[in-house]
Write a protein that holds these residues in place. Structure first.
Motif, PDB file in Angstrom:
ATOM      1  N   GLN A   1       6.405  60.134 -29.113  1.00 26.94           N
ATOM      2  CA  GLN A   1       7.596  60.985 -29.099  1.00 26.94           C
ATOM      3  C   GLN A   1       8.805  60.237 -28.540  1.00 26.94           C
ATOM      4  OE1 GLN A   1       7.166  64.890 -27.341  1.00 26.94           O
ATOM      5  NE2 GLN A   1       9.372  65.103 -27.047  1.00 26.94           N
ATOM      6  N   VAL A   2       8.624  59.529 -27.427  1.00 25.62           N
ATOM      7  CA  VAL A   2       9.737  58.786 -26.840  1.00 25.62           C
ATOM      8  C   VAL A   2      10.266  57.750 -27.829  1.00 25.62           C
ATOM      9  CG1 VAL A   2      10.356  57.122 -25.054  1.00 25.62           C
ATOM     10  CG2 VAL A   2       9.054  59.160 -24.451  1.00 25.62           C
ATOM     11  N   ALA A   3       9.362  57.014 -28.474  1.00 19.79           N
ATOM     12  CA  ALA A   3       9.786  55.979 -29.420  1.00 19.79           C
ATOM     13  C   ALA A   3      10.496  56.583 -30.625  1.00 19.79           C
ATOM     14  CB  ALA A   3       8.572  55.169 -29.875  1.00 19.79           C
ATOM     15  N   ASN A   4       9.968  57.679 -31.149  1.00 22.42           N
ATOM     16  CA  ASN A   4      10.613  58.328 -32.293  1.00 22.42           C
ATOM     17  C   ASN A   4      11.975  58.884 -31.922  1.00 22.42           C
ATOM     18  OD1 ASN A   4       9.386  58.184 -34.829  1.00 22.42           O
ATOM     19  ND2 ASN A   4       7.763  59.587 -34.251  1.00 22.42           N
ATOM     20  N   GLN A   5      12.086  59.506 -30.741  1.00 22.21           N
ATOM     21  CA  GLN A   5      13.375  60.058 -30.331  1.00 22.21           C
ATOM     22  C   GLN A   5      14.411  58.960 -30.100  1.00 22.21           C
ATOM     23  OE1 GLN A   5      11.926  62.868 -27.154  1.00 22.21           O
ATOM     24  NE2 GLN A   5      13.497  64.176 -28.033  1.00 22.21           N
ATOM     25  N   ALA A   6      13.996  57.855 -29.499  1.00 16.08           N
ATOM     26  CA  ALA A   6      14.933  56.757 -29.286  1.00 16.08           C
ATOM     27  C   ALA A   6      15.496  56.270 -30.620  1.00 16.08           C
ATOM     28  CB  ALA A   6      14.240  55.610 -28.549  1.00 16.08           C
ATOM     29  N   ARG A   7      14.644  56.198 -31.618  1.00 11.62           N
ATOM     30  CA  ARG A   7      15.073  55.778 -32.955  1.00 11.62           C
ATOM     31  C   ARG A   7      16.058  56.787 -33.552  1.00 11.62           C
ATOM     32  NH1 ARG A   7      10.330  54.958 -37.241  1.00 11.62           N
ATOM     33  NH2 ARG A   7       9.993  53.092 -35.970  1.00 11.62           N
ATOM     34  N   VAL A   8      15.788  58.064 -33.358  1.00 10.00           N
ATOM     35  CA  VAL A   8      16.631  59.114 -33.945  1.00 10.00           C
ATOM     36  C   VAL A   8      17.979  59.194 -33.248  1.00 10.00           C
ATOM     37  CG1 VAL A   8      16.829  61.622 -34.177  1.00 10.00           C
ATOM     38  CG2 VAL A   8      14.725  60.474 -34.878  1.00 10.00           C
ATOM     39  N   TYR A   9      18.006  59.124 -31.916  1.00 10.57           N
ATOM     40  CA  TYR A   9      19.271  59.242 -31.185  1.00 10.57           C
ATOM     41  C   TYR A   9      20.238  58.115 -31.517  1.00 10.57           C
ATOM     42  CZ  TYR A   9      17.727  63.023 -28.086  1.00 10.57           C
ATOM     43  OH  TYR A   9      17.314  64.220 -27.584  1.00 10.57           O
ATOM     44  N   ALA A  10      19.717  56.973 -31.938  1.00 10.74           N
ATOM     45  CA  ALA A  10      20.583  55.837 -32.242  1.00 10.74           C
ATOM     46  C   ALA A  10      21.327  55.999 -33.571  1.00 10.74           C
ATOM     47  CB  ALA A  10      19.751  54.553 -32.270  1.00 10.74           C
ATOM     48  N   LEU A  11      20.980  56.993 -34.359  1.00  9.49           N
ATOM     49  CA  LEU A  11      21.557  57.108 -35.696  1.00  9.49           C
ATOM     50  C   LEU A  11      23.022  57.527 -35.687  1.00  9.49           C
ATOM     51  CD1 LEU A  11      18.571  58.848 -37.550  1.00  9.49           C
ATOM     52  CD2 LEU A  11      19.247  56.435 -37.666  1.00  9.49           C
ATOM     53  N   ASP A  12      23.418  58.435 -34.783  1.00  9.40           N
ATOM     54  CA  ASP A  12      24.796  58.928 -34.755  1.00  9.40           C
ATOM     55  C   ASP A  12      25.108  59.476 -33.361  1.00  9.40           C
ATOM     56  OD1 ASP A  12      27.258  60.133 -35.036  1.00  9.40           O
ATOM     57  OD2 ASP A  12      26.778  61.165 -36.902  1.00  9.40           O
ATOM     58  N   PRO A  13      25.897  58.770 -32.540  1.00  8.75           N
ATOM     59  CA  PRO A  13      26.162  59.230 -31.173  1.00  8.75           C
ATOM     60  C   PRO A  13      26.944  60.531 -31.100  1.00  8.75           C
ATOM     61  CG  PRO A  13      27.529  57.324 -31.718  1.00  8.75           C
ATOM     62  CD  PRO A  13      26.528  57.466 -32.830  1.00  8.75           C
TER      63      PRO A  13
END
Length: 403
Positions: free
Chosen positions: A322-334
């Motif tokens: 979950q942490v790894a997936n969320q980190a990837r998602v949050y980086a898409l558009d601040p």
């Protein structure tokens, strides 16, 4: 309009800890009922399959809350939104505590799940306030607080329900959220919104984000399947432990949940590893470990030691992915972190609702073996999708501009 904090506004370590506690306490409300399902079965004269409606509706409420409420974090002042949602959650908890019948409790559980998603307003706020070089650590800490809340929820709920009955669990939760709300009212900073979209456009932009980002589509599909397996296990553990071979109650369910706290403590480490080595490796490893955990559950069904080892592996794996997936998602558009979090968490929690329902159905048909087979298949699919180089639909890039 403000899109990121200035250096003077970066989040302090004390505030990170407060947000972790607040998020953990909020999300715990969605999991208290899992430790006393056996008592509900007896009190309302239900069959084992029917009582699973309570966690199913709670998780469905989570999905709706994340979908309909969490995006407002990009549109409204976040401190006020968080405090109003906590107030609504307290009212829902009191409603559950005074339930005169199972139908009332089921509806109250839906409302509890709906407003417990205040945790998903806290997470993007923490990321928004974090310095760029420390976002993974902050995200891991707050997400770790959420997992600890999930795990301790079962311990607290099991003990209280054994001593005083299941309704006292909801009274305890209401008092806890009042205290958390008071602390956040004092210490939480005011954060301007990042968009002035109307609510219909804000909700509509969720689909635009899904279309625009293949990474988002892959991440939510994988986490849907992993969390379905996770909830398939925890939604039925109390029923397993109530069987004649164990004859254990809610307290024991809670004590077993404590084993998984080690997984929460590893969350910041997993976030840092994902920053250094890549999120994809952490996600795939997590999915594979979930499969391994269900193999342990299935092969050593009569062993408490097997349950302990399997829970440790399961919670560590789910938290890391979950942490790894969320980190990837949050980086898409601040500028769209609340909405990206909405898409991610709504899909994940929908997976939890599906897992609670399908895992319960598998238990009703084939007992604990059925639940283990369901969990292994769901996590196995997640592993395949996470490792596949390209999949039609998930990886087709769209060029639609964001609304």
């Amino acid at each position: 309009m403000q899109t990121s904090p200035s250096p003077s506004e970066y989040i302090s370590p004390a505030l990170v800890r407060l947000l972790a506690v607040g998020a953990g306490a909020a999300v715990a409300n969605s999991y208290y009922n899992q430790a006393f399902l056996g008592y509900l079965t007896a009190d309302f004269a239900l069959v084992a399959g029917a009582v699973s409606l309570v966690p199913v509706l709670t998780q469905a409420g989570n999905a709706f809350g994340v979908l309909l409420l969490a995006p407002l974090g990009d549109r409204l002042e976040r401190r006020s939104l968080i405090l109003m949602t906590i107030a609504a959650l307290v009212i829902a908890l009191v409603g559950a505590a005074v339930s005169p019948g199972f139908a009332w409790l089921a509806l109250a559980s839906l409302a509890v799940g709906l407003f417990a998603t205040v945790a998903q307003q806290i997470v993007p706020l923490a990321v928004h306030l974090a310095p760029p070089t420390g976002r993974g650590r902050v995200l891991g800490t707050v997400t770790g607080g959420i997992l600890i809340g999930i795990l301790l929820a079962r311990t607290v709920s099991g003990t209280i329900s054994d001593l005083w009955g299941w309704s006292f669990v909801f009274w305890f939760a209401a008092v806890m959220m009042i205290a958390i709300g008071a602390a956040l009212a004092v210490w939480l900073p005011r954060v301007p919104p990042t968009t002035d979209m109307s609510y219909p456009r804000l909700i509509g932009s969720l689909w635009t984000l899904v279309r625009a980002h293949p990474t988002l589509r892959r991440a939510v599909t994988v986490q849907f399947l992993i969390f379905a397996a996770f909830m398939g296990f925890w939604s039925n553990l109390a029923l397993l432990l109530a069987e004649p071979r164990f004859q254990l109650g809610g307290t024991e369910v809670g004590l077993l949940a404590l084993v998984g706290v080690a997984g929460a403590l590893a969350a910041p480490i997993a976030g840092g590893f994902a920053d250094r080595r890549g999120e994809g490796l952490v996600v795939s490893a997590g999915a594979g470990l979930v499969v391994f955990a269900f193999m342990i559950f299935g092969l050593w069904q009569g062993s408490l030691a097997g349950l302990v080892v399997g829970i440790l592996v399961l919670d560590l794996a789910v938290q890391s992915s979950q942490v790894a997936n969320q980190a990837r998602v949050y980086a898409l558009d601040p500028n769209a972190r609340s909405r990206l979090n909405t898409v991610f968490m709504a899909c994940m929690l929908a997976g939890g609702a599906a897992g609670a329902g399908l895992g319960g159905a598998a238990y009703a048909i084939s007992g604990w073996t059925g639940t283990c087979i369901f969990g292994a298949i769901s996590a196995g699919l997640a592993l395949v999708i996470s490792r596949a180089p390209r999949l039609p639909g998930l990886d087709t890039r769209r060029t639609d501009p964001l609304s």
